[in-house]
Scaffold this motif. Structure first.
Motif, PDB file in Angstrom:
ATOM      1  N   ASP A  23      38.556  30.834 122.527  1.00 18.23           N
ATOM      2  CA  ASP A  23      38.312  29.398 122.645  1.00 18.23           C
ATOM      3  C   ASP A  23      38.883  28.701 121.404  1.00 18.23           C
ATOM      4  O   ASP A  23      38.516  29.015 120.270  1.00 18.23           O
ATOM      5  CB  ASP A  23      36.800  29.172 122.757  1.00 18.23           C
ATOM      6  CG  ASP A  23      36.426  27.707 122.947  1.00 18.23           C
ATOM      7  OD1 ASP A  23      37.125  26.842 122.418  1.00 18.23           O
ATOM      8  OD2 ASP A  23      35.416  27.447 123.629  1.00 18.23           O
ATOM      9  N   HIS A  24      39.786  27.728 121.614  1.00 15.08           N
ATOM     10  CA  HIS A  24      40.440  27.052 120.491  1.00 15.08           C
ATOM     11  C   HIS A  24      39.428  26.355 119.594  1.00 15.08           C
ATOM     12  O   HIS A  24      39.544  26.387 118.357  1.00 15.08           O
ATOM     13  CB  HIS A  24      41.464  26.048 121.004  1.00 15.08           C
ATOM     14  CG  HIS A  24      42.224  25.346 119.914  1.00 15.08           C
ATOM     15  ND1 HIS A  24      43.017  26.021 119.009  1.00 15.08           N
ATOM     16  CD2 HIS A  24      42.291  24.025 119.575  1.00 15.08           C
ATOM     17  CE1 HIS A  24      43.557  25.154 118.163  1.00 15.08           C
ATOM     18  NE2 HIS A  24      43.119  23.942 118.478  1.00 15.08           N
ATOM     19  N   GLY A  29      36.182  25.677 114.707  1.00 20.28           N
ATOM     20  CA  GLY A  29      34.863  25.285 114.206  1.00 20.28           C
ATOM     21  C   GLY A  29      33.733  26.193 114.616  1.00 20.28           C
ATOM     22  O   GLY A  29      32.576  25.754 114.659  1.00 20.28           O
ATOM     23  N   GLY A  30      34.036  27.454 114.879  1.00 17.98           N
ATOM     24  CA  GLY A  30      33.003  28.376 115.327  1.00 17.98           C
ATOM     25  C   GLY A  30      32.396  29.225 114.228  1.00 17.98           C
ATOM     26  O   GLY A  30      31.713  30.213 114.509  1.00 17.98           O
ATOM     27  N   ARG A  64      33.007  43.004 123.447  1.00 12.96           N
ATOM     28  CA  ARG A  64      31.572  42.714 123.499  1.00 12.96           C
ATOM     29  C   ARG A  64      31.206  41.656 122.462  1.00 12.96           C
ATOM     30  O   ARG A  64      30.352  40.801 122.705  1.00 12.96           O
ATOM     31  CB  ARG A  64      30.766  43.994 123.277  1.00 12.96           C
ATOM     32  CG  ARG A  64      30.875  45.013 124.414  1.00 12.96           C
ATOM     33  CD  ARG A  64      29.968  46.204 124.159  1.00 12.96           C
ATOM     34  NE  ARG A  64      29.989  47.160 125.261  1.00 12.96           N
ATOM     35  CZ  ARG A  64      30.760  48.215 125.314  1.00 12.96           C
ATOM     36  NH1 ARG A  64      31.621  48.454 124.331  1.00 12.96           N
ATOM     37  NH2 ARG A  64      30.729  49.040 126.355  1.00 12.96           N
ATOM     38  N   TYR A  65      31.853  41.728 121.309  1.00  9.81           N
ATOM     39  CA  TYR A  65      31.595  40.734 120.271  1.00  9.81           C
ATOM     40  C   TYR A  65      32.005  39.336 120.737  1.00  9.81           C
ATOM     41  O   TYR A  65      31.264  38.367 120.544  1.00  9.81           O
ATOM     42  CB  TYR A  65      32.335  41.101 118.989  1.00  9.81           C
ATOM     43  CG  TYR A  65      32.036  40.176 117.833  1.00  9.81           C
ATOM     44  CD1 TYR A  65      30.910  40.370 117.043  1.00  9.81           C
ATOM     45  CD2 TYR A  65      32.863  39.100 117.552  1.00  9.81           C
ATOM     46  CE1 TYR A  65      30.616  39.516 115.982  1.00  9.81           C
ATOM     47  CE2 TYR A  65      32.581  38.240 116.496  1.00  9.81           C
ATOM     48  CZ  TYR A  65      31.458  38.445 115.715  1.00  9.81           C
ATOM     49  OH  TYR A  65      31.172  37.589 114.678  1.00  9.81           O
ATOM     50  N   LEU A  66      33.170  39.224 121.362  1.00 11.68           N
ATOM     51  CA  LEU A  66      33.631  37.920 121.846  1.00 11.68           C
ATOM     52  C   LEU A  66      32.701  37.374 122.921  1.00 11.68           C
ATOM     53  O   LEU A  66      32.432  36.164 122.961  1.00 11.68           O
ATOM     54  CB  LEU A  66      35.058  38.038 122.377  1.00 11.68           C
ATOM     55  CG  LEU A  66      36.136  38.246 121.319  1.00 11.68           C
ATOM     56  CD1 LEU A  66      37.498  38.428 121.981  1.00 11.68           C
ATOM     57  CD2 LEU A  66      36.183  37.075 120.346  1.00 11.68           C
ATOM     58  N   GLU A  71      27.988  33.378 123.987  1.00 10.15           N
ATOM     59  CA  GLU A  71      26.558  33.099 124.166  1.00 10.15           C
ATOM     60  C   GLU A  71      26.019  32.283 122.994  1.00 10.15           C
ATOM     61  O   GLU A  71      25.300  31.300 123.179  1.00 10.15           O
ATOM     62  CB  GLU A  71      25.776  34.404 124.285  1.00 10.15           C
ATOM     63  CG  GLU A  71      24.272  34.182 124.431  1.00 10.15           C
ATOM     64  CD  GLU A  71      23.492  35.464 124.615  1.00 10.15           C
ATOM     65  OE1 GLU A  71      22.249  35.388 124.558  1.00 10.15           O
ATOM     66  OE2 GLU A  71      24.113  36.523 124.823  1.00 10.15           O
ATOM     67  N   MET A  72      26.375  32.679 121.769  1.00  2.00           N
ATOM     68  CA  MET A  72      25.862  31.974 120.590  1.00  2.00           C
ATOM     69  C   MET A  72      26.412  30.558 120.499  1.00  2.00           C
ATOM     70  O   MET A  72      25.764  29.670 119.904  1.00  2.00           O
ATOM     71  CB  MET A  72      26.227  32.769 119.331  1.00  2.00           C
ATOM     72  CG  MET A  72      25.509  32.305 118.070  1.00  2.00           C
ATOM     73  SD  MET A  72      23.709  32.499 118.129  1.00  2.00           S
ATOM     74  CE  MET A  72      23.590  34.300 117.971  1.00  2.00           C
ATOM     75  N   LYS A  73      27.555  30.311 121.099  1.00  5.03           N
ATOM     76  CA  LYS A  73      28.162  28.979 121.077  1.00  5.03           C
ATOM     77  C   LYS A  73      27.222  27.928 121.669  1.00  5.03           C
ATOM     78  O   LYS A  73      27.265  26.751 121.277  1.00  5.03           O
ATOM     79  CB  LYS A  73      29.488  29.011 121.835  1.00  5.03           C
ATOM     80  CG  LYS A  73      30.241  27.694 121.856  1.00  5.03           C
ATOM     81  CD  LYS A  73      31.612  27.863 122.481  1.00  5.03           C
ATOM     82  CE  LYS A  73      31.531  28.145 123.963  1.00  5.03           C
ATOM     83  NZ  LYS A  73      32.860  28.146 124.605  1.00  5.03           N
TER      84      LYS A  73
END
Length: 224
Positions: A23-24, A29-30, A64-66, A71-73
C-alpha cells in the motif's frame, strides 16, 4: 554497560520493514502501524502475550507480516498529518489490545518536552523490564538524524559508560530499530530536536503473570 532486547527476525531482517508494504500510503505513513506490529510480535513471541499476533509468531514470514500490517492499519491508519501525537498512537494501540482480549499491557507516555534525564530513566526502566519503547520524533535540527524525522520507530536497547547512567560522562545511547536496521544513537542528540512541538516515548506497563524471560541480544548495530 549495555542492555539489549532479544528481538525477532523475519528471514534475515531484524523486525519488520515499512518498505515491504504494498500500500503506497503505508509506505509513506505507515510507520506507527509497523511499529505497533513489531511490538505485538515481540510481545507474543518473547513475553507470552500470544493473542497479540493472529498466527504463530515462531513461523512468521514476510507475507504473513504484510497481512498483519493491513490489520493494524485499521487502528493506526496513515494520514496526511501523520500520527503526530503520542495520544493518537496510545489510543489506537489500546483499541487493538482490547479487541484482542489483552488486558495485561497498559500504555503510558513521556512527552518529548520532558527533560532528557527523565527520558533516560524511562528507557532504562523499560529495557530492564524487557519492554520495547516506541519513539516518535517530529522535526529535528540535526541532518545526521534525518532518517528519524516525522517518524515512529523502536528503541530496543541502551548503553552507557561507568556506574551512573545519568552522569555527563555516561555517554548514554539508545539502540534504535527502523526499516530492519539497528543503530546506536546518543539519546541527548536524539531528544534535543530544536523544535516544538516534539514527539516522545510510549511506555508499556505489563502484568507480570506468565511472562517469558529474555536471554539473547542484538548484534551488528551501527553507531551514530
Amino acid at each position: 554497560m549495555k542492555k539489549e532486547l532479544e528481538f525477532f527476525h523475519i528471514g534475515d531482517s531484524l523486525g519488520g520493514n515499512q518498505d515491504w508494504c504494498l500500500d503506497h500510503m503505508m509506505q509513506l505513513g505507515g510507520c506507527a502501524a509497523v511499529t505497533a506490529c513489531d511490538c505485538s510480535i515481540y510481545f507474543a513471541l518473547r513475553r507470552g502475550h500470544r493473542a497479540l499476533y493472529p498466527g504463530d509468531p515462531e513461523r512468521i514470514d514476510r507475507d504473513r507480516y504484510l497481512y498483519f500490517t493491513e490489520e493494524m492499519k485499521h487502528y493506526l491508519h496513515p494520514r496526511w498529518s501523520g500520527i503526530d501525537k503520542l495520544s493518537l498512537f496510545a489510543k489506537g494501540y489500546q483499541k487493538y489490545l482490547e479487541d484482542r482480549g489483552e488486558h495485561g499491557i497498559g500504555i503510558g507516555t513521556l512527552e518529548g518536552s520532558s527533560d532528557p534525564e527523565e527520558a533516560k530513566k524511562a528507557v532504562l526502566r523499560q529495557i530492564d523490564a524487557s519492554l520495547p519503547v516506541p519513539c516518535l520524533i517530529l522535526n529535528h535540527k540535526d541532518p545526521a538524524l534525518e532518517d528519524y524525522v516525522w517518524h515512529w520507530f523502536l528503541l530496543i536497547g541502551c548503553r552507557y559508560q561507568g556506574e551512573d547512567p545519568l552522569s555527563e560522562e555516561a555517554d548514554f545511547s539508545v539502540l534504535t530499530l527502523t526499516y530492519s536496521e539497528a543503530k546506536w544513537v546518543k539519546l541527548d542528540a536524539l531528544w534535543e530536536t530544536g523544535y516544538s512541538p516534539r514527539g516522545g516515548l510510549i511506555l508499556f506497563q505489563e502484568n507480570k503473570e506468565g511472562i517469558l524471560a529474555p536471554t539473547a541480544a542484538v548484534s551488528g548495530a551501527e553507531t551514530i
